[in-house]
Enzyme design. Structure first.
Site: not given
Length: 309
Positions: A224, A272
């Site tokens: 994250r 991502h």
């Protein structure tokens, strides 16, 4: 007949509908699967945090909310969800993460950039150490972190792992808690971040923790964006304390074009992509939990609201 609401976006519906219907049929469940229902008759909600659905209060018959993403940090504190919240654990997602982590670990371990980016005639015949001589630390030993740590250890790397609570993995040195965190990072040469975003993990990578690493260490973040203090990371790269950072996740996505990461010579950005949820596999996880809910078996991958994951 079960009523299952797909509240994960119309753009995902096209890909997920056939996979979910096939999976429900395979386990023998008769399901009305739609993108719209009167809330009071819904039994299960398939969900993503970017859904427009925020208030679950009208869903009086609801048995569980099934998240399509592994991350739940943006919905875990939604007080209107009073039924079990289930996170996604998907074999294809795990495999994708393992491939990204192993690929970039080997890239930095072998010094591939030196040769790929070398000028013509730049002959640097310096062999890398063996994997057993490379100290790798995985922060986060959940499903994804454990799979990555085990795979790297099987490739011969000297692997340490850290988690907030005590865990044991064959062939891997495991640490936990605050004291264990320092031990796991001290002299690590490649650090892989696979922690969830919680109040305990925000900015866990900062000037102090970066100072523990081996000189010119490499940081891989596919967990994250909130795990890293961006300012401290850039400072460590600028001073040469840190050799390189390969980053797949960020505090704001897409990463703004003016962010310093884009322009830093010691930063690699991937958008991502380390671990995508794949409909053909994720549908089976969703359907298995619905089956469990209907047969009285315990749900899988229930989110611990206190822990935040």
């Amino acid at each position: 007949m079960l009523n299952v609401l797909f509240a994960a976006g119309q753009e995902r519906w096209v890909d997920y509908e056939p996979e979910l219907r096939a999976a429900f049929t395979e386990v023998g469940l008769t399901v009305d699967l739609r993108c719209s229902f009167s809330p009071e008759i819904v039994d299960y909600v398939i969900y993503t945090p970017d859904s427009h659905l925020r208030d679950f209060t009208p869903f009086r018959r609801l048995k569980a909310v099934l998240n399509l993403w592994a991350g739940v940090e943006s919905i875990v504190e939604n007080s209107s969800i009073v039924v079990p919240l289930l996170r996604m654990v998907d074999p294809a997602m795990t495999q994708g993460m393992v491939e990204w982590v192993v690929g970039h670990t080997l890239r930095h371990h072998l010094g591939m950039d030196t040769h790929i980016l070398a000028s013509p005639g730049d002959w640097q015949s310096v062999a890398p150490p063996l994997a057993s001589q490379r100290r790798v630390t995985v922060l986060g030993l959940g499903e994804l972190g454990k799979a990555c740590a085990v795979t790297l250890a099987n490739l011969g790397f000297s692997v340490s792992g850290w988690s907030r609570s005590e865990k044991h993995l064959n062939g891997i040195r495991t640490f936990f808690g605050d004291a264990g965190f320092r031990c796991a990072l001290t002299d690590a040469e490649i650090v892989i971040l696979l922690l969830p975003a919680t109040r305990h993990t925000e900015n866990i990578i900062n000037a102090e923790s970066l100072s523990l690493l081996a000189p010119k260490a490499v940081l891989l973040n596919s967990g994250r964006g909130q795990l890293i203090n961006d300012t401290d990371l850039i400072a460590a790269l600028d001073t040469g304390l840190l050799g390189h950072a390969t980053l797949d996740v960020f505090r704001k996505e897409p990463l703004p074009a003016d962010h310093p990461f884009w322009h830093h010579p010691r930063v690699t950005i991937t958008p991502h992509i380390a671990s995508e949820t794949r409909p053909f596999s994720a549908a089976k996880t969703i359907v298995e939990n619905v089956r469990r809910g209907e047969t009285g078996d315990s749900f899988l991958y229930v989110v611990d609201r206190d822990q935040g994951y």
